[in-house]
Design a protein around this motif. Sequence first.
Motif: not given
Length: 320
Positions: A191-195
């Motif tokens: 989530s941190r990298k892509t959302s």
Amino acid sequence: MRATAIAQPNIALIKYWGKRDLSRNLPAVGSISITLRDLFTEMNVELDDSLRSDKLSVNGSIDSKMLPRLSSCLDEVAGANRARANIVSKCNFPIAAGLASSASAFAATTVAASNAAGRSSTVAELANLAGRSSGSAARSLLGGFVELENRDEDIALNVLQECDSWPLVVVVAITEAGPKAVGSTEAMEISRKTSPFYTSWVERQDEDLSTARDAIMRRDFEQLAAVAEHNCLKMHSVMWASRPPIVYWNSATMRCLQTVRKLQGEGIGTFFTIDAGPQVKAVCLPEDAATVQAALAATAGVSDIMVSGLGDGARLVTGA
Ligand code: 2P0
């Protein structure tokens, strides 16, 4: 060199999702939870110089899956050159299924290991030790309504309301008892990298924390219901928009939400929250808990129901 501690899982009303420091496992946001009373994990930790490696049994069976994380937790608490440990765990609810089993397990392990190692740690120290193993574990050290403050270098805990001063009831609708496909730690990083919603999730958290804190202080159920449902759906929106998408829900999860909405329309005091798993937790006013339990039990796809009041924090059962 032996101690036993018990801890209850906690359910976040304002959620922790994402880390700002992976190596120290520091959360990106503060959170607020309620500690349950009737679900428990008991951890017996025996440090023994004659052992060559750590050993773990869970509910009477040897378990090697959870062992590396528990060994790291013991290293944090007792130091890496500690004696090896025999760990015996008992748990009365499904493990790794989105019911905060890691929170209660690491809270109990931290308390037991600290005592077995002859340390006398403060709650603040225990919170930071437990938090390194599992971000939600620190909250299970205390009872009732617990806020985890996310400070610069560490985390801190506050009890906003004791369990007896606002005795809400939690009805857990189990829709799938097996372990989840993606663990929280991995999913949070995805989530941190892509959302695309992650930054706004982090930026808006203080607003939700403040609204929930105020509602809990004033025991305003409607205000708490609105902000907790909003925060939960926001966290799942962050997950759903991740690549690959992280979807913990199944069709029964959705049906449980519809059941809760219907009850709310009839004036029943309840709201839902969902964690990293397909189970639905309905937080209820005590006088409405039986109605909510019956309605969720009758919802298609619900295989089991657990009911719990609010309880105290982790405690030592036997030790020095
Ligand atoms: C919470 N969860 O606040 C949120 C809501 C799941 C959804 O804390 O990586 O097992 O070990 O720090 O504590 C689950 O995360 O994760 C969690 P790590 P943890 O309860």
